[in-house]
Write an enzyme that holds these catalytic residues in place. Structure first.
Site, PDB file in Angstrom:
ATOM      1  N   TYR A   1      15.626  52.763 -13.471  1.00  0.00           N
ATOM      2  CA  TYR A   1      16.294  53.781 -12.655  1.00  0.00           C
ATOM      3  C   TYR A   1      16.543  53.280 -11.237  1.00  0.00           C
ATOM      4  CZ  TYR A   1      16.019  57.795 -15.814  1.00  0.00           C
ATOM      5  OH  TYR A   1      16.205  58.686 -16.846  1.00  0.00           O
TER       6      TYR A   1
ATOM      7  N   LYS B   1       6.929  48.456 -24.681  1.00  0.00           N
ATOM      8  CA  LYS B   1       7.683  47.628 -25.633  1.00  0.00           C
ATOM      9  C   LYS B   1       7.248  46.187 -25.364  1.00  0.00           C
ATOM     10  CE  LYS B   1      10.894  47.088 -28.769  1.00  0.00           C
ATOM     11  NZ  LYS B   1      10.704  47.553 -30.157  1.00  0.00           N
TER      12      LYS B   1
ATOM     13  N   ASP C   1       9.236  52.546 -29.837  1.00  0.00           N
ATOM     14  CA  ASP C   1       9.958  52.960 -31.047  1.00  0.00           C
ATOM     15  C   ASP C   1       9.002  53.642 -32.023  1.00  0.00           C
ATOM     16  OD1 ASP C   1       8.773  50.450 -31.226  1.00  0.00           O
ATOM     17  OD2 ASP C   1      10.355  49.540 -32.416  1.00  0.00           O
TER      18      ASP C   1
ATOM     19  N   ASP D   1      11.683  59.317 -19.978  1.00  0.00           N
ATOM     20  CA  ASP D   1      12.844  60.208 -19.985  1.00  0.00           C
ATOM     21  C   ASP D   1      13.205  60.559 -21.428  1.00  0.00           C
ATOM     22  OD1 ASP D   1      15.171  61.571 -19.045  1.00  0.00           O
ATOM     23  OD2 ASP D   1      16.356  59.828 -19.655  1.00  0.00           O
TER      24      ASP D   1
ATOM     25  N   ASP E   1      12.374  64.329 -23.738  1.00  0.00           N
ATOM     26  CA  ASP E   1      13.388  65.171 -24.383  1.00  0.00           C
ATOM     27  C   ASP E   1      13.015  65.374 -25.851  1.00  0.00           C
ATOM     28  OD1 ASP E   1      15.032  65.485 -22.148  1.00  0.00           O
ATOM     29  OD2 ASP E   1      16.859  65.150 -23.316  1.00  0.00           O
TER      30      ASP E   1
HETATM   31  C1  IPM Z   1      15.066  64.259 -16.385  1.00  0.00           C
HETATM   32  C2  IPM Z   1      16.568  64.126 -16.321  1.00  0.00           C
HETATM   33  C3  IPM Z   1      16.934  63.188 -15.175  1.00  0.00           C
HETATM   34  C4  IPM Z   1      16.329  61.828 -15.470  1.00  0.00           C
HETATM   35  C5  IPM Z   1      18.441  63.079 -14.908  1.00  0.00           C
HETATM   36  C6  IPM Z   1      19.059  64.431 -14.655  1.00  0.00           C
HETATM   37  C7  IPM Z   1      18.740  62.128 -13.785  1.00  0.00           C
HETATM   38  O1  IPM Z   1      17.087  63.696 -17.529  1.00  0.00           O
HETATM   39  O2  IPM Z   1      14.463  64.722 -15.400  1.00  0.00           O
HETATM   40  O3  IPM Z   1      14.496  63.907 -17.413  1.00  0.00           O
HETATM   41  O4  IPM Z   1      16.943  61.011 -16.186  1.00  0.00           O
HETATM   42  O5  IPM Z   1      15.245  61.564 -14.978  1.00  0.00           O
HETATM   43 MG    MG Z   2      15.645  63.509 -19.054  1.00  0.00          MG
END
Ligand code: IPM
Ligand code: MG
Length: 353
Positions: A142, A187, A219, A243, A247
């Protein structure tokens, strides 16, 4: 306690859920005799439109001077669909994390008994799943050196020993407070940065003899998370892997609108839902405010105010049990409640306690 709160509603559904979070916070403060002050600040696309910067200096100042930031969401499709855009709302979020030194992102993954059937996974698989993802938030790809021309592009996944040590320390500390099981996700079979993570984790592990530490390739972790989510207690990983995995983890509970997070480190801590700005739902009063409201619970808990946090969690559970739910988790034929109505119900529950 006196608390100065910076409130950053941001974009899309942000302002709607932010309002619910603040109401709940007011109700809790009233109940327990705390005094909170709220300073609103711009961020994201909203800030780009108004002042040309997704994380303006003024917002930074307000955040720096606050005890905590209550953040909602940033993002706007106008920018997603424009590859030439020079500034993007997401840069505001990244700037906030970096400038406040928020290197540790804590994302709890929990299930709610009455919503198990909403999970895309089988209920018996997710029942009882309860783990914490600790995501490194200010390093890696990032923020590493980037390059892009017409034919070549790269992002550098750079990590230094102090960055790795401090986030692993957070991982071990949380593991000590929970079931004493830490999974270091990397990884290391491919990436040099991961090999350093693993080496440092192995160096540190003996200092935490009570903690069972295991090492898992990302993975494999992605697979394990949906095959056997109860395996995990505390998981610690780098920025990009975190990240993606968070999700994935958020789906387990049945709705992205349920899970809060805390970003902590050197500067003012930030409390925010893990979901995004859901621009299509803006103004429709359908977004689930629970992730934002549970972020307020995490905020209180961060300051050692466990009873306050517990009351919010109780109110959230009660709202689910009473079927006061936003459409995406409502039972078939159940009454219609919007963002505001769910928030109002929870606020009233707290006030009546
Ligand atoms: C998160 C989001 C952010 C990230 C985006 C919006 C930049 O996906 O907080 O997980 O990638 O960190
Ligand atoms: Mg995210």
């Amino acid at each position: 306690m006196r608390l100065n709160i910076a409130v950053l509603p941001g974009d899309g559904i942000g302002p709607e859920i932010s309002a619910r979070g603040v109401e709940v916070m007011r109700a809790v403060c009233e109940k327990f005799g705390h005094e909170a002050r709220y300073a609103y600040a711009l961020c994201g696309a909203d800030a780009i439109d108004r002042v040309g910067d997704p994380f303006p200096e003024e917002t930074y100042r307000i955040c720096r001077e606050a005890d905590a930031v209550l953040f909602s969401a940033v993002g706007d499709p106008r920018f997603d669909n424009d590859p030439t855009a020079k500034v993007r709302p997401e840069q505001g979020l990244l700037a906030m994390r970096k400038r406040l030194g928020l290197f540790a992102n804590i994302r709890p993954v929990q299930t709610f008994k009455c919503l198990l059937h909403k999970s895309p996974l089988r209920a018996e698989l997710v029942d009882g799943a309860d783990f914490l993802c600790i995501r490194e938030l200010t390093g890696g790809m990032y923020f590493g050196e980037k390059y892009q021309d017409n034919d070549t592009a790269y992002d550098t996944n750079r990590y230094t020993r102090p960055e790795i040590e401090r986030i692993l320390k957070v991982g071990f500390a949380y593991a000590m407070r929970r079931k004493r099981h830490l999974t270091v996700v990397d990884k290391a079979n491919v990436l040099a940065s991961s090999r350093l993570w693993r080496q440092i984790a192995r160096e540190m592990a003996p200092a935490y003899p009570e903690v069972t530490t295991d090492y898992m390739y990302v993975d494999n972790a992605a697979m394990r998370m949906i095959q056997e989510p109860r395996f995990f207690d505390v998981l610690v990983t780098e920025n990009t892997f975190g990240d993606i995995l968070t999700d994935e983890g958020s789906c387990i509970s049945g709705s992205m609108g349920l899970l809060p997070s805390a970003s902590t480190g050197e500067g003012t801590p930030v409390f925010e839902p893990i979901h995004g700005s859901w621009p299509q739902a803006k103004g429709l009063n359908i977004a689930n405010p629970l992730a934002q409201i549970l972020s307020v619970a995490m905020l209180f808990e961060h300051f050692g105010l466990g009873e306050e946090g517990a009351l919010i969690r109780e109110a959230v559970d009660a709202s689910l049990d009473a079927k006061v739910r936003t459409p995406e988790i409502q039972v078939e034929g159940g009454a219609r409640y919007g963002t505001k109505e769910v928030g109002d119900w929870i606020t009233a529950y707290i006030a009546a306690k």
